[in-house]
Each structure stands twice: as C-alpha cells, then as structure tokens.
Design a protein around this motif. Sequence first.
Motif, PDB file in Angstrom:
ATOM      1  N   PHE A 207       0.820  -1.209   0.000  1.00 26.16           N
ATOM      2  CA  PHE A 207       0.000   0.000   0.000  1.00 26.16           C
ATOM      3  C   PHE A 207       0.855   1.261   0.000  1.00 26.16           C
ATOM      4  O   PHE A 207       0.506   2.253  -0.634  1.00 26.16           O
ATOM      5  CB  PHE A 207      -0.968  -0.002   1.192  1.00 26.16           C
ATOM      6  N   MET A 210       2.003   1.638  -3.546  1.00 22.88           N
ATOM      7  CA  MET A 210       0.933   2.155  -4.403  1.00 22.88           C
ATOM      8  C   MET A 210       0.644   3.613  -4.087  1.00 22.88           C
ATOM      9  O   MET A 210       0.324   4.399  -4.982  1.00 22.88           O
ATOM     10  CB  MET A 210      -0.353   1.334  -4.212  1.00 22.88           C
ATOM     11  N   HIS A 213       3.090   5.654  -5.839  1.00 21.03           N
ATOM     12  CA  HIS A 213       2.775   5.663  -7.276  1.00 21.03           C
ATOM     13  C   HIS A 213       1.630   6.622  -7.578  1.00 21.03           C
ATOM     14  O   HIS A 213       1.694   7.425  -8.513  1.00 21.03           O
ATOM     15  CB  HIS A 213       2.424   4.244  -7.738  1.00 21.03           C
ATOM     16  N   CYS A 214       0.578   6.542  -6.757  1.00 24.31           N
ATOM     17  CA  CYS A 214      -0.586   7.418  -6.987  1.00 24.31           C
ATOM     18  C   CYS A 214      -0.226   8.882  -6.748  1.00 24.31           C
ATOM     19  O   CYS A 214      -0.686   9.764  -7.477  1.00 24.31           O
ATOM     20  CB  CYS A 214      -1.743   7.013  -6.077  1.00 24.31           C
TER      21      CYS A 214
ATOM     22  N   PHE B  34     -10.889  11.645  -2.757  1.00 27.78           N
ATOM     23  CA  PHE B  34      -9.649  12.007  -3.465  1.00 27.78           C
ATOM     24  C   PHE B  34      -9.850  11.922  -4.980  1.00 27.78           C
ATOM     25  O   PHE B  34      -9.482  12.845  -5.719  1.00 27.78           O
ATOM     26  CB  PHE B  34      -8.512  11.074  -3.017  1.00 27.78           C
ATOM     27  N   ALA B  78      -3.731   4.401 -13.601  1.00 31.02           N
ATOM     28  CA  ALA B  78      -3.545   4.434 -12.146  1.00 31.02           C
ATOM     29  C   ALA B  78      -4.856   4.470 -11.357  1.00 31.02           C
ATOM     30  O   ALA B  78      -5.025   3.717 -10.400  1.00 31.02           O
ATOM     31  CB  ALA B  78      -2.666   5.621 -11.763  1.00 31.02           C
ATOM     32  N   TYR B  79      -5.784   5.338 -11.747  1.00 24.84           N
ATOM     33  CA  TYR B  79      -6.988   5.531 -10.917  1.00 24.84           C
ATOM     34  C   TYR B  79      -7.982   4.397 -11.092  1.00 24.84           C
ATOM     35  O   TYR B  79      -8.622   3.989 -10.128  1.00 24.84           O
ATOM     36  CB  TYR B  79      -7.598   6.909 -11.185  1.00 24.84           C
ATOM     37  N   LEU B  82      -6.435   1.706  -8.978  1.00 28.61           N
ATOM     38  CA  LEU B  82      -6.600   1.980  -7.544  1.00 28.61           C
ATOM     39  C   LEU B  82      -8.026   1.691  -7.104  1.00 28.61           C
ATOM     40  O   LEU B  82      -8.259   1.055  -6.074  1.00 28.61           O
ATOM     41  CB  LEU B  82      -6.256   3.455  -7.257  1.00 28.61           C
ATOM     42  N   ILE B  85      -8.494  -2.273  -7.140  1.00 26.33           N
ATOM     43  CA  ILE B  85      -7.763  -3.098  -6.173  1.00 26.33           C
ATOM     44  C   ILE B  85      -8.180  -2.766  -4.746  1.00 26.33           C
ATOM     45  O   ILE B  85      -8.159  -3.650  -3.888  1.00 26.33           O
ATOM     46  CB  ILE B  85      -6.220  -3.042  -6.318  1.00 26.33           C
TER      47      ILE B  85
END
Lengths: 269, 274, 215
Positions: A207, A210, A213-214, B34, B78-79, B82, B85
């Motif tokens: 986490f 990640m 990364h985010c 977010f 990416a989003y 995210l 997952i």
Amino acid sequence: MKHYLRMELKRAFWNRRLLPALIFGFGLSVWHCFAYIVPLRGWIFAGVYPLSAYNRWLGGEYYSLQSTLFYLLVPIVCALPYGDSWLCDCAGSIGGQAVIRGGKRPFVQTKLLVSFLTGALIAVLPLLFDFALTSAMLPAIVPKAGLGLSPISTKSLLGDLFYAKPFWYVLVYLGINGLFFGSLNTLSIAAGLFTANRYMAILTPFFCYMALHCAGTTIQRFELCPSGFLRPCQQFITTWVILGAEVMGIWSFGVFAAFRYIREEHGMR
Amino acid sequence: MKYRNMIRLILYDIRYFFRQNRWKWLFAFMIHVFLCIRTFHSILFYAGSSDLLSALWQTMGGAREYLLSSDSSFQLPAYWFLFHIYLFFLIGFYPAGELYSGNGQALVRTRTRAMWLISKCISVVVNIVLYYGCFLLTMLIGNLVCGGTVIPRGGIIGLAGIRVAGKSVTELLTAFIFLPVCVSTALGVMQVVLSLFVGPVLSFMLNIAYMTASVFWMKPFFIGNYSMLYRQSWVSGNTNLSVTGGILRCLVLASLSFAVGMLLFQKKDILPES
Amino acid sequence: MILKIENVTKIIQGATVLNQVSLCMESGNIYGLFGRNGSGKTMLMRAVCGLIRITEGKITIDGAQQWKDFSYPDGLGMLIETPVFLPDYTGYENLRLLSCIKKEIKGEDIRKSLIRVGLEPNDKRNTRKYSLGMRQRLGIACAIMENPRLLVLDEPFNGLDADGCEQVKHIILEEKQKGALIILACHNREELENLSDTIYKVEQGRFSTFTDGQK
C-alpha cells in the motif's frame, strides 16, 4: 543478539512461504524468457545495432506484462515469508520469551534487519536469475549511446555507467532495488505496532508502494513512482535526492515503530 | 423457514462485515473523495466545465488498447487500478477472516455449508454495490458543487473525445455502471472463493495479476476489459467486447467460481490457521 | 438425543488422528475425554461439530446421518480452542451478533448467560482488553446462550480462577439437568471424574472406556 539473529534468519529463510515467493519471481522470469527472449534468437543482427541482453531482460524493458507484474507485486511477495512474524510473536508467547532473554532493543533490531534482508533477496534474486538467463540467449553487447535503442540517457541515474560498463550498472541498480525493497519490507514489521491483523501487516509495504505511485501520478511528478524508477531501464527517471528521501522516509517508520516499542511501558501488544 | 434462515444469515454477514471493516470503509470513502477532487480539478482545468459522465470517465475509462512493440511502454491506468484493487482489498479478506478468526462459531449456526457460502457471496455483492454507490454519490455531489451537467455539452466527453450523444439512458447506465459492477461482482466472488483455499493474500495477488493482464491483453477472456470504458465495443469498435458478451462472461465466471468453491468447501476441514 | 459415532477414522496428511472410533452417547449425560496432548480429543469434537470431514465411518444423531441429512447438529453449543471475538466490541455485542443467525434468543437471554459465567453484561470494555480468563468465560457464554441440546467443551477450565472453575462446573451440571448431551475434554482427571458419567481415555486416536484408572 547473535543467537537470536541466527534463529530469525533461519526462520525467515527456512520457511514454507519463501518457496512460493521465489517461485513467483523465478516463474515470471522463465515466462518472460520464453515469451520474449527465445523468439528473438534468430533476429540478433537484424537491426541497426545487434540486440543486447541489457535492453531485453526483465529489468531492461518496460513493454512486457511480466516486468509490470514483477514490479507491481514484488512488495507483497517480499513480505510473505516474514512480514507477519512480529504479530505472530506478539500473539503467541515467543515474543515475550525472546524479550525477557535478550531485551527489547536486540529483538526489534533483529526483526528489522531480517525483514530487510528477506525483502532484498526476494526482490533481487529473480532479477539476477533473469539477467543470467537472458545473457545465455542474447549477447551482452555494450549498448551504444545516441542510437535511441535504449531508454537510458545522460539525464538518467547512472546513465554514463550504463553505456560505459553496463554490467556494473546492472549490479549497482540491482543493489538499489535490494535497498529499496528491503527497506519497504521493514514496513510490514513496523505495521505490527499499529494493527493486529496479519494480512494488513503483509500488505502495508504494497500500500505504501501504491500510495507513492498514486501520489506521483496525481502531481505529475513521475520520478516519485518507484514502480517506474526502480526498473533498471528507468521507465521514470528519478534523482538520488528523491530516491534517498523515499528510502529514508520508509526507514523512519521502522525506526519510529522500534523507538515506540522500546519506550512502551506496558510491554508487548 | 429456510428463506428466513438465509435472510438472517445474510443480515448477520452484512453487520459483521461492517463491524470488522469500518476503517476500511472509511478509507474507501477517502479514496472516493480524493478521486472526486482530482477528477473535477482536472476536468475544470482542461475543459472549463464539468459533467458527470466525463467525471466517471476519468476513473472508469481505463486505458486504450495496448499495442506491444519494443518501443512501447506498458503503464497501468492508475486511478482505474486503484479503484478496483481497493475494492478487492475491502471484500477479499472477509470470509476467510470470519471463518478462521471466529473459530467457526457462525458456521456451526448455519444449517449447511452451502448456506454459509451463499450468504458470504451475497454479502460481498452487497458490499460491491455499496462501494460503487458510494463512489457514484461522491461524484454526483462533486458534480453538483461544480455546477456541472449530467451529459457533456455537445454530447462529447471532451478529454477522451468520445461521443455519447444519441446513446439511450439504458445504454449509458449499462456501460458506465452496470457492466463494471458485473465485472467487480464476478471477480469478487472468484476472489472470495479462492481466499478460502489459497488464503486472502494470494487470492488478492491473483486478482491484481488478472486485472493487469486485462489491461495488457484486450481479449474477452479477461473480463477486466469490460470495466474499462475505452475498451467496450461501442467505443473501441471491438465487437468481441460487446456488452451482452461481457454480462454473460461475468455470469459464467461467478457461477463457475461459486460451483467449484461449493464442491471443494463441502470437503474442506476447518482447522485453525497455522 | 442419541449421538452415535461409528467406526470413525480421520487421516490428515498421512497421520491417523482418529482411529476406528465407536461411541454411543445419550442426552442427559456428561462424557469426559481424557488423554495426552495430541491424542485426538479435539479432533473428535471437531468431527462431531462438523468442522472437519471424517475419512471413514459415520456420525448420526437420532438416526440422521451427518453430511447426508445435516451438516451441523441442531442445538449445538461449542467451545473449541481459545475463543476469539471481534476485538472492538464488548462481550455482549459479540454474542448479540452471533445470536442474530438463529434468532432463537433475545438480549435478556444473552445477559443471563453472561451473568451465569461471571461476566458483567453492561461492561463497556472491548474484548481486546479482556484477559484470557474473561475470554474463556465469554466463550462458555457463547456456547450455552442458545440452550444447547449438544454441548461440546474443549478445556473449559483453561485460564479460569477457582471461582470461575466452580461456576463452570455448576453450569455444566445445570445443562445436564436440562437434558443436554455434554462432551467435555479436560486435563484435570479429578474434575473429569467428579463431573462425568462416562470417561473415555484417548490414546493415539483410539478411545476406550476409563473407570477408576482401569480400562
């Protein structure tokens, strides 16, 4: 502490979860080889410049599924064998037994050190294996700068070393990988102080990975994304400052957790 | 009588799930907020005005087809990644956790193992729907705050260049909401069943690997493709990824996972986790 | 209730943990299991509770066969291994949640069960803060709260003080009076002899009747 360290090292490396962790890495490597390296053997001299193992191994490219899967899932895989050891020791009586015999500081130092070593080895060994396997199939020709065949440029980290001594470049970069993933793995031990759930402890490094990364993607600063800059082909180019800051930041959690545990008055969780 | 038992069991599961995963749900909400802030900031910056479909596209759009070559760079959206997952993380640890941490107390209060497993799958589906609901609500509120419309002006999602004018409400709802929910449900059921046999962490990893492979290969076998709006047939033109085909494949995967899981779970020994 | 265990064998990873076990148990009796660690007492309890599938043989309750006619015995209350509960909730809340599955009892019954085991129903502390003895008491409350017809208790006296042991003995005898069939495993032979109507000695998965130290 020496005896305790020996015991913990044996526990980490003589562990039935180490095997699936290594199978993951080695399996991806073998798959990558069969999917991308073996078919290239007849085409080594087909292009402007001969194909080089330095640009085709798992860490040397960023177009394959295998390299993405490796650099995505390796934080989880590194934490599998030893990540929940702190929680297991605290839940059972072995943690208290170790502490009363050796003290809190050696206990926590050993945990952090062994988790670092486990993470580093699980991350680096499959990459070394893949590089050796690729070099057995493709020639390890020194890449030529200026042809645009490699993503590494002068702006890249250790870019000059890549074109001068690519073998040393690979070794040094694998060292950086080991340092980063080893440090990341210590988060699973530090997480043990904040959660009682062993799955959370195992997944904490992932986490964090990640989250970085985010964060990098959100603010369009891709040099912050470890899944990109840790690849020897440097999908994203970072700087020593950012790399150092991320490693220090990760270690600070471990040190903070260790400090908090040692100073705790009511003993184990 | 059996139905009442089933309903009680499902209600128990939903309550237990929320009690055990309150912090995860709070974090899920924070992730949605977010995504909402980041989405509307991006839309208003580049397009000047916002709309709900464009906002949903930013997260649910995924990535266009990946064309493999030695020059290409494979990157995960990416989003989208995210979003999915975290959902798998939220739901994947519940059944195995409840089974082993509770020492089987809930299990022995059910009439059969089949009921227990059905109840778990239903509670997971409920949570998936709630997760999507929470996300949609957050986006809706963000859109209202930004004074946006539902459909983009001119009928084109500007940032993606996708035409939605002429599409019926049913088609849009299916593409934007129903199909992604189906995909998440199928993968959620598969993960839940797998977690009982290989453990929650490995099943979570397998799901991540499957979703990554879905981004890499634009093939109907990888149902993750159906949850990416860019890859659905009405956008990409790939007739293999039709909406109907997607729904059918999700049903097949969920049913197959459940059936195999049921067969194996009947024979499983519930022993303490080592 | 008549519980019949007929030629039950269980093999796990090549090791025979239950070996041709044949027992017949009736309601209103307490059956004690006595043996070394790892002899098979808990495994038999797990098999009766439906937590494990037996390799050979059959278990029947009033003629109905387990895994054919039912999976888990009706009216079962069990305490096997150290009880684990949701750590962020009180004892009452944990039991309340479990009672919602069968919905056979009300809040008042849960309170009574907690008082019977010596716990305070209005205790606001989370189970995370419970000691081992308190968790054991809560586990026993969980087993008895739904008026079980079949009560399976594995080492119920673990972690309990003298008062706690007396309370649990009293509870076991009360449940016997109500007609429950009780299977009890305990390392303390004296306690077992005081409570049980029949004691079985367990050795390497084999069960034999044990009376006054003689087979």
